[in-house]
Design an enzyme around this catalytic site. Sequence first.
Site, PDB file in Angstrom:
ATOM      1  N   HIS B 121       0.869  -1.179   0.000  1.00  0.00           N
ATOM      2  CA  HIS B 121       0.000   0.000   0.000  1.00  0.00           C
ATOM      3  C   HIS B 121       0.911   1.236   0.000  1.00  0.00           C
ATOM      4  O   HIS B 121       2.016   1.183   0.542  1.00  0.00           O
ATOM      5  CB  HIS B 121      -0.828  -0.056   1.288  1.00  0.00           C
ATOM      6  CG  HIS B 121      -1.930   0.934   1.388  1.00  0.00           C
ATOM      7  ND1 HIS B 121      -1.720   2.229   1.795  1.00  0.00           N
ATOM      8  CD2 HIS B 121      -3.268   0.822   1.165  1.00  0.00           C
ATOM      9  CE1 HIS B 121      -2.888   2.874   1.826  1.00  0.00           C
ATOM     10  NE2 HIS B 121      -3.838   2.034   1.446  1.00  0.00           N
ATOM     11  N   ASP B 198       2.992  -4.353   7.942  1.00  0.00           N
ATOM     12  CA  ASP B 198       1.784  -3.560   7.774  1.00  0.00           C
ATOM     13  C   ASP B 198       0.607  -4.494   8.029  1.00  0.00           C
ATOM     14  O   ASP B 198       0.251  -5.300   7.172  1.00  0.00           O
ATOM     15  CB  ASP B 198       1.749  -2.975   6.363  1.00  0.00           C
ATOM     16  CG  ASP B 198       0.453  -2.242   6.073  1.00  0.00           C
ATOM     17  OD1 ASP B 198      -0.460  -2.275   6.922  1.00  0.00           O
ATOM     18  OD2 ASP B 198       0.350  -1.639   4.985  1.00  0.00           O
ATOM     19  N   GLN B 201      -4.669  -4.930   7.096  1.00  0.00           N
ATOM     20  CA  GLN B 201      -5.713  -5.825   6.604  1.00  0.00           C
ATOM     21  C   GLN B 201      -5.778  -7.116   7.408  1.00  0.00           C
ATOM     22  O   GLN B 201      -6.818  -7.771   7.452  1.00  0.00           O
ATOM     23  CB  GLN B 201      -5.468  -6.159   5.121  1.00  0.00           C
ATOM     24  CG  GLN B 201      -5.573  -4.955   4.194  1.00  0.00           C
ATOM     25  CD  GLN B 201      -6.958  -4.348   4.191  1.00  0.00           C
ATOM     26  OE1 GLN B 201      -7.950  -5.013   4.492  1.00  0.00           O
ATOM     27  NE2 GLN B 201      -7.034  -3.063   3.867  1.00  0.00           N
ATOM     28  N   LYS B 224     -10.432  -0.111  10.697  1.00  0.00           N
ATOM     29  CA  LYS B 224     -10.639  -1.329   9.900  1.00  0.00           C
ATOM     30  C   LYS B 224     -10.954  -2.520  10.796  1.00  0.00           C
ATOM     31  O   LYS B 224     -11.305  -3.588  10.320  1.00  0.00           O
ATOM     32  CB  LYS B 224      -9.390  -1.638   9.068  1.00  0.00           C
ATOM     33  CG  LYS B 224      -9.036  -0.539   8.067  1.00  0.00           C
ATOM     34  CD  LYS B 224      -7.998  -1.001   7.068  1.00  0.00           C
ATOM     35  CE  LYS B 224      -7.274   0.165   6.439  1.00  0.00           C
ATOM     36  NZ  LYS B 224      -7.697   0.438   5.060  1.00  0.00           N
ATOM     37  N   CYS B 362      -4.765   2.407  -3.620  1.00  0.00           N
ATOM     38  CA  CYS B 362      -3.501   2.866  -3.046  1.00  0.00           C
ATOM     39  C   CYS B 362      -2.369   1.867  -3.266  1.00  0.00           C
ATOM     40  O   CYS B 362      -1.462   1.756  -2.439  1.00  0.00           O
ATOM     41  CB  CYS B 362      -3.643   3.160  -1.554  1.00  0.00           C
ATOM     42  SG  CYS B 362      -4.858   4.425  -1.196  1.00  0.00           S
TER      43      CYS B 362
HETATM   44  C1  LIG Z   1      -2.556  -2.694   3.448  1.00  0.00           C
HETATM   45  C2  LIG Z   1      -2.833  -1.319   3.961  1.00  0.00           C
HETATM   46  N1  LIG Z   1      -1.850  -0.609   4.515  1.00  0.00           N
HETATM   47  C3  LIG Z   1      -2.037   0.628   5.008  1.00  0.00           C
HETATM   48  C4  LIG Z   1      -3.270   1.222   4.943  1.00  0.00           C
HETATM   49  C5  LIG Z   1      -3.410   2.608   5.491  1.00  0.00           C
HETATM   50  O1  LIG Z   1      -4.303   2.664   6.558  1.00  0.00           O
HETATM   51  P1  LIG Z   1      -4.831   4.059   7.063  1.00  0.00           P
HETATM   52  O2  LIG Z   1      -5.414   4.760   5.888  1.00  0.00           O
HETATM   53  O3  LIG Z   1      -5.863   3.755   8.074  1.00  0.00           O
HETATM   54  O4  LIG Z   1      -3.666   4.787   7.618  1.00  0.00           O
HETATM   55  C6  LIG Z   1      -4.337   0.514   4.374  1.00  0.00           C
HETATM   56  C7  LIG Z   1      -5.702   1.065   4.285  1.00  0.00           C
HETATM   57  O5  LIG Z   1      -5.999   1.988   3.587  1.00  0.00           O
HETATM   58  C8  LIG Z   1      -4.111  -0.775   3.871  1.00  0.00           C
HETATM   59  O6  LIG Z   1      -5.101  -1.479   3.306  1.00  0.00           O
END
Ligand SMILES: Cc1ncc(COP(=O)(O)O)c(C=O)c1O
Lengths: 406, 406, 156, 156
Positions: B121, B198, B201, B224, B362
């Site tokens: 991401h 990370d 998910q 999430k 993203c």
């Molecule tokens: C795999 C992954 N990493 C990071 C993020 C970033 O999370 P957040 O937008 O809550 O900071 C997301 C979600 O958008 C994600 O799906």
Amino acid sequence: MKINDVKSQFPIFSKKINGKHLVYLDSSNSSQKPIKVINSLDNFYKNEFSNIGRSIHSLAVNATNKFEETRMSVKNFLNANSKEEIIFTKNATESINLVAHTFGQQNINKGDEIIISELEHHSNYVPWHYLRQTKGAVIKFAPIDENGDIIIGELKKLITSKTKIIAVTHLSNVTGTIVPIKEIVEIANKKNIPVLVDGCQSAPHIKIDVKDLNCDFYAISCHKVYGPTGVGILYAKKKWLERLPPYIGGGGMISEVGKEKITYAPLPEKYEAGTMPTAEVVAFNESIKFMEAVGIENIIKHEKELTNYALEKLKKINSINIIGNPKNKAGVISFTMKGIHPHDISTIVDEEGVAIRAGHHCCQVLHQKLNLTATARASIGVYNTKEDIDVLCDSIKKCRKVFELQ
Amino acid sequence: MKINDVKSQFPIFSKKINGKHLVYLDSSNSSQKPIKVINSLDNFYKNEFSNIGRSIHSLAVNATNKFEETRMSVKNFLNANSKEEIIFTKNATESINLVAHTFGQQNINKGDEIIISELEHHSNYVPWHYLRQTKGAVIKFAPIDENGDIIIGELKKLITSKTKIIAVTHLSNVTGTIVPIKEIVEIANKKNIPVLVDGCQSAPHIKIDVKDLNCDFYAISCHKVYGPTGVGILYAKKKWLERLPPYIGGGGMISEVGKEKITYAPLPEKYEAGTMPTAEVVAFNESIKFMEAVGIENIIKHEKELTNYALEKLKKINSINIIGNPKNKAGVISFTMKGIHPHDISTIVDEEGVAIRAGHHCCQVLHQKLNLTATARASIGVYNTKEDIDVLCDSIKKCRKVFELQ
Amino acid sequence: MDLKQLYQDIILEHGKNPRNFGKCENHTNEARGHNPLCGDQVQIFLKMNKEKKVENLTFQGSGCAISIASTSIMTELVKGKSIESAKKLIELFLTMIKSSEETKFDECDEDEKTKIMSLSGVTKYPMRVKCATLAWHTLSSAIEGKKQEVNSESID
Amino acid sequence: MDLKQLYQDIILEHGKNPRNFGKCENHTNEARGHNPLCGDQVQIFLKMNKEKKVENLTFQGSGCAISIASTSIMTELVKGKSIESAKKLIELFLTMIKSSEETKFDECDEDEKTKIMSLSGVTKYPMRVKCATLAWHTLSSAIEGKKQEVNSESID
Ligand SMILES: Cc1ncc(COP(=O)(O)O)c(C=O)c1O
Ligand SMILES: Cc1ncc(COP(=O)(O)O)c(C=O)c1O
């Protein structure tokens, strides 16, 4: 909304603390929330929740619209030029860090000078201290006089050709000093020095007009402005937001991402990485509406009256020492009592349902200047009444009794 | 709690979208919230609100205790060693930035290498890209195979004596790939390379045990995990949090502040500057309790069944192409349709009350690898049912009708 | 809650007239404690003799009634004891403050017991526990000859 | 909301068979547009002659049916017009998409009007407005010879 109707808008005041009605005098720390703000959160999570900006289904469209409505309300509340100048952060501390980090990265080199004041909250000092550590910058403290007013003449003298930015509070969270920002900006502007204003304490209590102040940056915490926790605001002149590098990096703040190269989104998204405090931003619109319904003029008048009333009454209590006597004082009253430590005062008045704060209030430099380690602080919000002040004073008198002082 | 009772815990599902029942298949973006989480926010703001840590009146004591209870629950949820290893941030993006910035400041020099994967991401790429820009670091991408699995052999080959950190997702938000973190950590450990995971998910969908994974850092977004917006979590091994410099500077994260010198607070406060998302952290405890009440085993089983059911049904639809076929796949199903752009799919299924996401999610590097600019994505949450999948499939068939495809 | 439980006469008296205040001569050990919440500080000076006995124990610092009284009482109780007994007393005190269970005072005489018990009211005021325990942790640190300052936020 | 309003036959047809697709020879102006939400891109190639007339107008890129159809229809409508008229048409189109007010099509013939109006269904789908307007903003940028890429997120 009449000022007498305000208190009833806050559900928490129907609660009892230690069997007593809550007398909340810790609003400089964080304010209580009106019912409409709470209901907005409730409704958003129950009926409308979605992340914003990314998906294009109906829920996301609605959420995005509401989120942007708040941005527009904030723009109007601060009288900014455009929505692009309003960045949502997690709190004022992050807002200031954002500026210190990005501005520092671009504009601060070894030996460059940053001016702050002796009144500053740690949140408007530590981020600049980082630049002292990483970049070799120099921090100069504009001194205050014995009333708690910044000595503008002395501040002026601190300015040199190496001064890169001035960062100063609009309203002290210890002395209640209202700082003449416009005057400071005018002085700085003549030398082309940008000014950051820590507006944490001013936003809920005085009229803010960033165009009139002509400051470059203005930082706010929504939880002090009758809004939810988890949201802050950074106002910045568009030219700065365009010119400075991005801060937190991640989803939502990019334009195009390749393995070699990344380009960033236009404003305001450039500075809003990751999922935002969506529900909280949406609810903050109700905080602004609440402020507007009461009317900032009425808020100022009411709080001024209460402050004067409180000062009068407090001064009559034996051995109380009020900290600071600035030209222009808002409803923040810090004090000490001979023979009783602020922590003990706080514990004893708490027994009467009175919530005040004791400690250094994140202003250790100021306390060092005052030669104190801790003070007690009663801070006024729009919902406070003369009865609250009466209970406060009675409970302080009780401290003397517990400590068997004459 | 029985899996069939779960949906009724979420108020939003009694709502209609475009006259249809909401079929929410955008949980990878953000999840809906169970009633107990919403009620916790409501109750906290109505009856108990106070800032934490700073004041010592009864409200503040209660708020601080509840805040720390959540920290303890998170510690247990992740099986961390101690509460000091749990830092509250604003979202996972900030969690990752915190590590990239502080780790980078201390340990990354020109030419040093950072390994991430092609699945990442933007939030687990842009923060490292900053180090490429400011420090001259090199970013290497561990490649994926055509199924969407990271090729561990290739990742291994990327490691050199200059590799300083490996940052990789636990669960892809595009292909649903569950990444063998333990295996990667074992490889990295042999060379003394720390691993950041990370966990955005994974946290809501698989069992997490940071002690078992033995990773150094783990980032989560509470929104999430059936929690409020505005809160993220960073787990980090204590040795790192002790060793690394602080991140955001301000109130609450200091020990002593003088005009010349500043010392920082012990863990976890060192990394929690400014007012926290107090109410949201308190409410997140209910999200964890909800997950525990359903049981992670039941969640996994239910979501696996639904995923298989959805894959079966979707594959039968003419011209659908499912993105990725990893060894271990969670309930994230991205797809394209010949002749219909994902944006058009999203708009058309939305008309049937179906919320999916369309775009690059993203993950532009991944989409470039797949030679796509956008995909449609249906992602499953604990509240979804077979009926939801049926409505999804019917609505996708309708896309073909609208576009007059055979 | 009962304020009189917290602010017992003995506490108020020690708060106003702390014993063993100042820096003692020829101290062998020293430690500093700090409460970042309020900025309060305490410095402990310990003179240990060859027989591992606490020959002298004094303190400096500012603080609330609870913290001053707790420190003052501590110096009175520990002075003259062996290091072994001092350590036991620290443990006893910290157990009493943290747990609501009955504490056993087998090794204390009546006067010592009264003094220790006078601080037990703090257990009902969780935000004040650190005021009462800081000095004791700092003494522990002084005995062990640790260099790092004791921070009330990092003690349980 | 009515899907048939959004996906009119003319849109679907242009979406499937875009006109003026590709890079035209000897183009004098060029601009690139980008929608960061979905990653979609469009490139506009404009050949302006000495009389300030649009001699040729083509595009490349990927996108949804709405964006491809809007771009394709735009090239058809603008090709052959004077730069002045092209600018007016852009304004007309953007006004129609953004405002719910009745738009005046005084300078358009019936066929042109039908084509433009075929995109009006987008007004009811706020998240899709940018799909429809990106090409028009990009054309505007090409005419003005701006260097910077048009980003759909920075247009109102
Ligand atoms: C795999 C992954 N990493 C990071 C993020 C970033 O999370 P957040 O937008 O809550 O900071 C997301 C979600 O958008 C994600 O799906
Ligand atoms: C003057 C001042 N500046 C900055 C802050 C920091 O605000 P926050 O903790 O919401 O980031 C505060 C409040 O604590 C404050 O009073």
